[in-house]
Motif scaffolding. Sequence first.
Motif, short mmCIF file in Angstrom:
data_model
loop_
_atom_site.label_atom_id
_atom_site.label_comp_id
_atom_site.label_asym_id
_atom_site.label_seq_id
_atom_site.Cartn_x
_atom_site.Cartn_y
_atom_site.Cartn_z
N ALA A 19 5.66 10.12 -0.22
CA ALA A 19 6.00 11.53 0.01
C ALA A 19 5.66 11.92 1.43
N VAL A 20 6.44 12.85 1.98
CA VAL A 20 6.12 13.56 3.23
C VAL A 20 6.15 15.04 2.87
N ARG A 21 4.99 15.68 2.94
CA ARG A 21 4.87 17.08 2.50
C ARG A 21 4.43 17.96 3.65
N ARG A 22 5.08 19.09 3.80
CA ARG A 22 4.73 20.06 4.84
C ARG A 22 3.95 21.20 4.21
N LEU A 23 2.68 21.33 4.61
CA LEU A 23 1.77 22.26 3.97
C LEU A 23 1.47 23.49 4.80
N GLY A 24 1.81 23.48 6.09
CA GLY A 24 1.40 24.59 6.94
C GLY A 24 -0.11 24.61 7.11
N PRO A 33 0.83 -1.21 0.00
CA PRO A 33 0.00 0.00 0.00
C PRO A 33 0.86 1.27 0.00
N ARG A 34 0.43 2.27 -0.74
CA ARG A 34 1.16 3.53 -0.82
C ARG A 34 0.58 4.54 0.16
N ALA A 35 1.45 5.26 0.84
CA ALA A 35 1.02 6.26 1.81
C ALA A 35 1.68 7.59 1.51
N GLU A 36 0.95 8.66 1.78
CA GLU A 36 1.50 10.01 1.68
C GLU A 36 1.17 10.74 2.97
N SER A 40 -3.27 13.42 -4.94
CA SER A 40 -2.46 12.34 -4.40
C SER A 40 -2.77 11.02 -5.09
N ARG A 41 -1.74 10.22 -5.33
CA ARG A 41 -1.92 8.88 -5.90
C ARG A 41 -1.73 7.81 -4.84
N GLN A 62 -9.12 5.18 -2.40
CA GLN A 62 -8.26 6.01 -1.55
C GLN A 62 -8.99 6.41 -0.28
N HIS A 63 -8.24 6.39 0.82
CA HIS A 63 -8.76 6.84 2.12
C HIS A 63 -7.82 7.86 2.74
N LEU A 64 -8.34 8.56 3.71
CA LEU A 64 -7.55 9.54 4.47
C LEU A 64 -7.75 9.29 5.95
N VAL A 65 -6.65 9.22 6.68
CA VAL A 65 -6.68 9.16 8.13
C VAL A 65 -6.18 10.49 8.67
#
Length: 463
Positions: free
Chosen positions: A279-284, A236-239, A297-298, A349-352
Amino acid sequence: MTASGTHASPHAGRGDASDADDLDVEEALALVRAPRSDRADRADQTGRTGHAPARPAGHEHPHDRATPWPEAREIAARAARQATRRPAVSVALSDALGLVLAAPLDALSDLPSFDTSAMDGWAVAGPGPWQVRDGGVLAGHAPPEPLTDGEAVRIATGARVPTGVTAVLRSEHGRTGPQDRLHATGEMSHGQDIRPRGQECRRGDQLLPTGTLITPAVLGLAAAAGYDTLTVVPRPRAEVLVLGDELLTEGLPHDGLIRDALGPMLAPWLRALGAEVIAVRRLGDDAKALRKAITTSRADLIVTTGGTAAGPVDHVHPTLDRIGAELLVDGVAVRPGHPMLLARTKADQHLVGLPGNPLAAVSGLLTLAEPLFRALAAHPAPEPYRTPLREAVQGHAHDTRLVPVVLRGERAVPLHYSGPAMLRGIATADALAVVPPGGAAQGAGMELLDLPWDTAGIGVCFT
């Protein structure tokens, strides 16, 4: 600053305020403002000794819709099973460790594929004594010449047994005399120390079924059976999306800015759960950036940090609403970490959404992300187990508590520094104890959640 005026811990105030105490913020403030004579009665009503009183219609408290902890984990696993799955992939043996077979492992040839010597010694034909032939038979060499009765030849373990051989006489069970005559020093039976062709399996036999977890031993079996690649359930892919303008990526905290504890922690933790972190992205605190990151996101699972409450910069709920996501879990009756959430953003796709406090985020990982990843990767659910506590643990009135513990002998020892903003306890823990509402007495058997790197085996994978 928190509502009580104390200094906020890392990521605090970002969907975690009510983790700081057993009371929710509005209940705590109500107690502070109430006359002294009313406070004891109201504390009893808020859940310290019982359930909160019914609220008027239209005044639902967030805790009223919190999902019970066991149910939240079941919902996460079920959501993954219902998701549109990526097709199986073929990977090299070197990349297959920890994945799950998506097709049966069938034997590509007989094992062994020829009669093989199981020991170093002599291949002998007929009854002894035997005349020893010059030379010897080694593993990996050309087929040896046949033997006739009364002949013997030196043979190595794994070498092909010559035609006409009746047994292999171990080196320690034979002696040579004058004129290279070989004598057995003990009893010998027909076929002794010969691994016959097909002893382990015949071509086409199923060695392992679909759904088998690929361990080092499975890799060895696959290689022995002639496989170079395996058909597996894809990883599984995580971002990871790190939210918060107040976060620093290096140096000491200063001027109201704090170090980001979750960015460095989440990626390796997710890898230890079996994910491919893309990816690990910092969005503020940027609502537009958050929306773009989610919709483009993929990943199979997006993990956000903080912003799961209803403050002015808590953008997770509004963003999910704008993109038409389906909210599956909106708050869990667990401490720390109850403001966590789970949403279906797409069919695949899901979001936690994790709370911002570090230990609360760990709680969210183990409550929602772990069962979802396990189901996506087709890993079987671990068998639950219980261990008695060495000392009593205080519980929450109506929520499950997850408490870091170390294992000492046959007992689980609760650790200090287990507040929602603290990582000092979990950093030395072996597991998290699942403490039911009301707490647990000394000696009570508690369900334990193993940490992914503390289970001996393939879970330790940080690369």
